[in-house]
Enzyme design. Structure first.
Site, PDB file in Angstrom:
ATOM      1  N   GLY A   1       6.559   4.854   4.422  1.00  0.00           N
ATOM      2  CA  GLY A   1       6.847   6.136   5.059  1.00  0.00           C
ATOM      3  C   GLY A   1       8.106   5.996   5.883  1.00  0.00           C
TER       4      GLY A   1
ATOM      5  N   ILE B   1       0.820  -1.212   0.000  1.00  0.00           N
ATOM      6  CA  ILE B   1       0.000   0.000   0.000  1.00  0.00           C
ATOM      7  C   ILE B   1       0.854   1.262   0.000  1.00  0.00           C
ATOM      8  CG2 ILE B   1      -1.724   1.355   1.244  1.00  0.00           C
ATOM      9  CD1 ILE B   1      -2.849  -1.283   2.360  1.00  0.00           C
TER      10      ILE B   1
ATOM     11  N   ASP C   1      -0.877  14.203  14.972  1.00  0.00           N
ATOM     12  CA  ASP C   1      -0.575  14.206  13.542  1.00  0.00           C
ATOM     13  C   ASP C   1      -1.844  14.012  12.719  1.00  0.00           C
ATOM     14  OD1 ASP C   1       1.031  14.453  11.302  1.00  0.00           O
ATOM     15  OD2 ASP C   1       1.622  12.350  11.276  1.00  0.00           O
TER      16      ASP C   1
END
Lengths: 306, 440
Positions: free
Chosen positions: B67, B64, B190
């Protein structure tokens, strides 16, 4: 959840009855009968005292706060309810628990520092290889199912201080009783607020200025009965007028009344009180040298320090 | 480690495994077997071994995203587990040939602990954590969409607004999740469209708690840990002005920014991040603050009493203000021009129906003073949600079109091994490998 003990993993997964805890430990011993016979160990409470001392030594070198050390002790207790101690290097487990607890309690230390302090404290039993501690961290977290958020009685104590007009000495004594309870099974048996109330009750009964914790063992029976009398009065007495004195006697009375009006399980507090008092008795018979030798023996013999 | 139960002889069974690969498989397996403490003859001192193996329990469908934390894979269960899963694999600290145990990062520890503890319909659900082969795998329920994707879809091929009922439902669910987190002393820190997941049945779920932490017992100031928090466009003004006191209000500012973005389909305060200098001091984010001031006007000490105590307060006077300084906020103008911008085309799903309450909610969330900013609890009780159409628990209710599914790449779905860009593939047998490799 994090703020809510009732929804927490601590209550749902790490609170046992005495029987359950006994069964868990029995099962571990049964699975490793040979090991258990080959390497006799002192009773769990004596092991816990030893661990507590070692954690305190490491904590002191690292400058770790009490709460993180309490968390580490609870991690160790949880871990050894799932893993036979003779299969592990307790020194590595102790250092790993402190390392992990410090991260959880927001006072992290670098892995290299923890390893080098461990090496200084236990040179013959501790590898300088940081990956050993890293590996043990996986083991620890895995056995705890990543359930690392812990509810301590300190918070309840802090918030109840005012309610029972505790003096600084009384609070300090209650605080140290809470510190001590990590050497017993109490944190796996009771909710933190029950522990906090037990500590407050005992602190009031023990009267910090006249009796110290150390002398508690000597007259444990007296203390137990004093505590119990105080508690048994909880069910019977109704508030008797407004005699607002500040003596421990009236404070115990106030606590008893407060408990009578709350939904708190008084039986549990009685149970807790007895457990900690019997711990103080057992503490008298603690033999550090013997405990250390027995632990060191299986660690060396089984090459667990490698 | 677990390769001991998977001897090299059974390797290389895959149709795509070339000789070179097989050699490497063998080499690696031998290496690993050698490194496995269980085989070293140390008797009882076996190394840590996971009780469950990720590839035994899950079949990886594809990759997917990646990061700084690592990579996320889509998977389904091998043992009849219902639904699909997103497996987040944390990047081991050291990239390279030999992965070592180096101690788990504090943020990973936090995320593991928090996700294990949290349970709420508006927070992404953790299924399990598998610690295997020196790697951490966090298995989550799968969500087909996220807000970034949904917003993007509405800019294609031309801009068309997200239906007001969808906006309302998303906001309600998002606030509900925030309320739960904050009631449990968790700051997300975040929040941004990419971190807000939406399932195919229209349930909104707050995801990625990688920066989240408890704020009930900061032994150290929350500031001292991680100096910079929250993607800059969603960063609250008190953080930009150097505040060291984190409160749930920083999440609420981000929620306000997300609300605005759902309406206008672009970030409302799209500043440029000033990079940290060589001394690792955090610079004042002038450009970001400027973007906020352009719409919100300059903050004043009348409206924000603690403003003058902000470490970077003096910087405010150096910002350029529009022609009418101190004239206050342009937010109302921004709001109405945004929600009415599509009504000219007589679009039935115009956001004009969000009306004045929408503006009040937005301005309550984008309040300069963190103490006066709406809390999640207050925002949930805002008339915005009680006026007009009833809020649906399915944000797609009544929506005719279907949003595109999450892109799942077949480029790298070998979850156990070569999960890092730049690291070598080891060619382990893996039946989830697609027949056609895009890159090898």
């Amino acid at each position: 959840m994090a703020a809510n003990y009732w929804e927490s993993t601590q209550r749902r997964h790490w609170q046992f009855t005495r029987q359950q805890l006994e069964d868990l430990r029995k099962k571990l011993e049964d699975e490793d009968q040979n090991l258990v016979q080959m390497y006799p160990l002192p009773q769990v409470r004596h092991l816990s005292i030893y661990f507590n001392q070692q954690i305190a030594r490491l904590g002191k070198r690292l400058g770790v706060r009490q709460q993180a050390m309490a968390t580490a002790q609870l991690y160790i207790r949880r871990f050894y309810s799932k893993v036979e101690i003779r299969r592990t290097n307790p020194y590595l487990v102790i250092a790993t628990a402190v390392y992990l607890a410090c991260k959880m309690e927001e006072c992290p230390h670098h892995i290299r520092l923890v390893v080098s302090e461990g090496r200084t404290l236990w040179p013959d039993f501790f590898s300088s290889d940081t990956s050993k501690l890293g590996e043990c961290e996986f083991f620890l977290i895995s056995e705890m199912s990543s359930q690392m958020i812990v509810h301590h009685p300190y918070r309840s104590l802090t918030s109840l201080q005012g309610t029972f007009s505790l003096t600084q000495e009384e609070s300090a004594l209650a605080w140290s009783i809470i510190n001590d309870h990590y050497m017993t099974d109490l944190p796996l048996l009771f909710a933190p607020h029950i522990i906090a109330l037990m500590a407050i009750l005992l602190a009031l009964v023990l009267r910090p200025n006249t009796t110290g914790i150390q002398s508690a063992g000597g007259n444990a029976g007296t203390i137990a009965s004093a505590a119990q009398t105080a508690l048994s009065s909880a069910g019977q007495f109704k508030p008797t007028g407004e005699k607002q004195g500040a003596t421990p006697r009236t404070k115990v009375q106030k606590l008893a009344n407060w408990l009578a009006e709350s939904n708190i399980d008084i039986e549990a507090i009685v149970d807790c009180t007895q457990e900690i008092i019997s711990f103080y008795e057992v503490q008298e018979q603690y033999n550090e040298k013997l405990t250390r030798e027995q632990i060191n023996r299986f660690v060396k013999a089984r090459g667990l320090d490698k | 480690m677990s390769l001991t139960s998977n001897p090299p002889s059974s390797g290389g069974a895959g149709p795509s495994s070339a000789n070179a690969q097989r050699t490497q498989t063998l080499k690696r397996s031998v290496q690993q077997a050698f490194d496995d403490p269980a085989d070293r003859g140390l008797g009882p001192n076996v190394g840590y071994q996971s009780k469950v193996r990720v590839i035994d329990r899950y079949k990886v469908i594809g990759f997917i995203s990646s990061g700084t934390y690592g990579r996320v894979y889509k998977a389904c269960g091998r043992h009849g587990q219902t639904g699909e899963f997103a497996i987040k694999k944390f990047k081991p600290d050291k990239e390279g040939e030999q992965i070592q145990y180096t101690g788990i990062s504090q943020s990973a520890v936090r995320e593991m602990a928090l996700c294990s503890e949290l349970s709420h319909p508006s927070v992404i659900k953790l299924i399990e954590i598998i610690l295997e082969d020196k790697c951490i795998f966090m298995v989550f329920e799968y969500a087909e969409h996220d807000l970034l994707q949904i917003i993007h879809h509405h800019t294609q091929p031309t801009r068309h607004p997200i239906p007001p009922s969808t906006v309302k439902s998303i906001m309600f669910q998002l606030l509900n999740g925030c309320q739960y987190l904050h009631a449990n002393w968790v700051l997300h820190r975040d929040l941004k469209p990419a971190n807000i997941m939406v399932t195919s049945s229209g349930e909104v779920k707050i995801g990625d708690l990688g920066l989240a932490r408890l704020f009930n017992k900061p032994l150290h100031s929350l500031f001292s840990g991680d100096k910079v928090v929250v993607t800059i466009w969603y960063r609250a003004p008190e953080l930009l002005l150097g505040s060291r006191h984190y409160t749930p209000a920083i999440d609420m500012w981000a929620v306000g920014c997300i609300f605005a973005e759902l309406l206008s389909l672009r970030p409302i305060f799209k500043g440029e991040e000033a990079k940290m200098d060589s001394k690792k001091t955090v610079p004042f984010q002038r450009n970001q603050m400027q973007k906020i001031v352009e719409i919100m006007g300059l903050p004043t000490k009348e409206k924000w009493p603690h403003l003058v105590n902000m470490p970077e307060y003096s910087q405010l006077s150096t910002l350029s203000t529009s022609s009418h300084p101190k004239s206050g906020s342009n937010l109302e103008k921004w709001y109405y021009s945004t929600i009415n911008s599509h009504s000219a085309t007589s679009n039935p799903s115009s956001n004009a129906s969000l009306g004045a309450e929408g503006y009040k909610l937005l301005s309550g969330l984008l309040e300069y003073d963190p103490e006066r900013r709406l809390t999640a609890q207050q925002a949930l009780q805002h008339p915005f949600f009680s006026t007009g159409d009833k809020v649906s628990s399915n944000c797609f209710e009544g929506v005719k079109m279907e949003y595109p599914h999450r892109r799942v790449s077949q480029d790298d779905n070998d979850i156990r091994t070569s999960s890092l860009p730049g690291t070598k593939r080891s060619g382990l047998p893996d039946d989830s490998r697609p027949v056609k490799r895009l890159k090898e």
